[in-house]
Enzyme design. Sequence first.
Site, PDB file in Angstrom:
ATOM      1  N   HIS A   1       0.974   2.129  -3.346  1.00  0.00           N
ATOM      2  CA  HIS A   1       0.048   2.850  -4.003  1.00  0.00           C
ATOM      3  C   HIS A   1       0.504   4.338  -4.173  1.00  0.00           C
ATOM      4  O   HIS A   1      -0.201   5.101  -5.153  1.00  0.00           O
ATOM      5  CB  HIS A   1      -1.265   2.609  -3.184  1.00  0.00           C
ATOM      6  CG  HIS A   1      -2.013   1.542  -3.101  1.00  0.00           C
ATOM      7  ND1 HIS A   1      -3.152   1.180  -2.525  1.00  0.00           N
ATOM      8  CD2 HIS A   1      -1.554   0.469  -3.645  1.00  0.00           C
ATOM      9  CE1 HIS A   1      -3.618  -0.178  -2.754  1.00  0.00           C
ATOM     10  NE2 HIS A   1      -2.544  -0.704  -3.186  1.00  0.00           N
TER      11      HIS A   1
ATOM     12  N   ASP B   1       0.835  -1.398  -0.154  1.00  0.00           N
ATOM     13  CA  ASP B   1      -0.034   0.024  -0.026  1.00  0.00           C
ATOM     14  C   ASP B   1       0.846   1.236   0.136  1.00  0.00           C
ATOM     15  O   ASP B   1       1.987   1.240  -0.575  1.00  0.00           O
ATOM     16  CB  ASP B   1      -1.014  -0.037   1.237  1.00  0.00           C
ATOM     17  CG  ASP B   1      -2.340   0.609   0.852  1.00  0.00           C
ATOM     18  OD1 ASP B   1      -2.312   1.972   0.601  1.00  0.00           O
ATOM     19  OD2 ASP B   1      -3.326   0.059   1.369  1.00  0.00           O
TER      20      ASP B   1
END
Length: 469
Positions: free
Chosen positions: A324, A290
Amino acid sequence: MNPSPTSAFESNRLIALASLACLALLQGCAPSQEGADDSEKAFIGWDDLPQILEQIQAPTFPDRDFEITEYGAVADNATDIKPAIDQAIAAANEAGGGRVLIPAGDWFIAGPIHLKSNVNLHAAEGATINFSTEPKDYEPLVYTRFEGTEVMNYSPLIYAYEQENIAITGKGTFHGRASRDNWWSWSKDAREHINKARQMAEDGIPTTERVFGNNTGLRPVFVQPYKCKNILIEGVTFRDSPMWFVNPVLCENITVREMTVIGLGPNNDGCNPESSKNVLIEGCYFDTGDDCIAIKAGRDADGRNIGVPTENIIIRNCKMLEGHGGVVVGSEMSGGVRNVFAEDCVMDSPHLERALRIKSNTFRGGFVENIHFRNVTVSEVADAAFRINLYYWGQNGDHYPTVRNVSMENVVVEKAPRAFYFHGREELPIQDVLVKNCQFNNISQPSVITGIENLKFENVRINGQPKNQ
């Protein structure tokens, strides 16, 4: 009669302005008026960085070692060393401080490590501490946060509550051992319980009554100092966390230096300072599932009611690979974020999605100001290199986020679908964004720019062509 689109827009604009006025009162100042002098806006920039750095000092510890083998620990990766670590931490704390030493070897621990004041948990080079993946080992439940919402839940793997002068140091590895066969599999079925926790916060239910654990799917983070001061994390490696990796909450004076984070599981954010102040993150390596670094400040009702912003965050000389986003603000940032400086970093993976990202919506609200990003090289990102999205996840409410004074300077991006994606609110636009001395190469799609005021480009080139206003 249904309102016309124009009257609906004006209604939303009035709500947004009222939200801004309330936010300004909470910050102890009046909202800036149209045409006001810039000096009244309290903008903070790179010239203010030295003063902020002076406020961040790593803690020091007495020159005393408490080696866990003296308390019965055995390096066979089978014998539970938790009793030995607990005893060593207690002894160091009672002695006025020192270093709890985990020597080289493979160690197994069936439960969390709870740090106490004046204790430096030191994993020597060659030490690997393997954590149990049995949820019941992380009981009793503790006061914690899950994605910005306060709950009673499984203990983080390394936890401290209301302690001072604590550290995790050394060249060793703390291995969470999370995988699709244990913690990570929870991400698919936890939504009902996550929504329940958030609704409890909206309903004002006391945190001590928001009881989870019991396989409800709320995974613990790896490292969480909670309401602590004077924190050092240096040199160590963290692998495969159940959830986020390093998440200081309501903390002050934090140094994170030369840390390595590796974990490609769901929600494996690298370092997430939350509702915390005076944080230095330098020389770190992130390869995450992430966001690499995500600045947060509580979510929705909890974030607003607690009302503690995250401020004075310095990020430098870090390397980001998969994730991300490289440097991210949000989306759990309802308490507000200010004064973030990121410089001299390298982002080098085709699987990194964005370099700089700010995200919120009118349900989460919050303010974002004084975000500065410079001297960064980016090999490739899978989305826009620089993204501000105030429509995140399509959630809507009456809490309008404000974003102002954001800069990107001396950045080179070698490949990206888009250079910019700025999706602000027309009712309360993003304000004062500067992009200066930047190059964006191999860009395949046009930028998206809506809901923004006072956007400036200075010496910016996209695919070799000057970027006009």
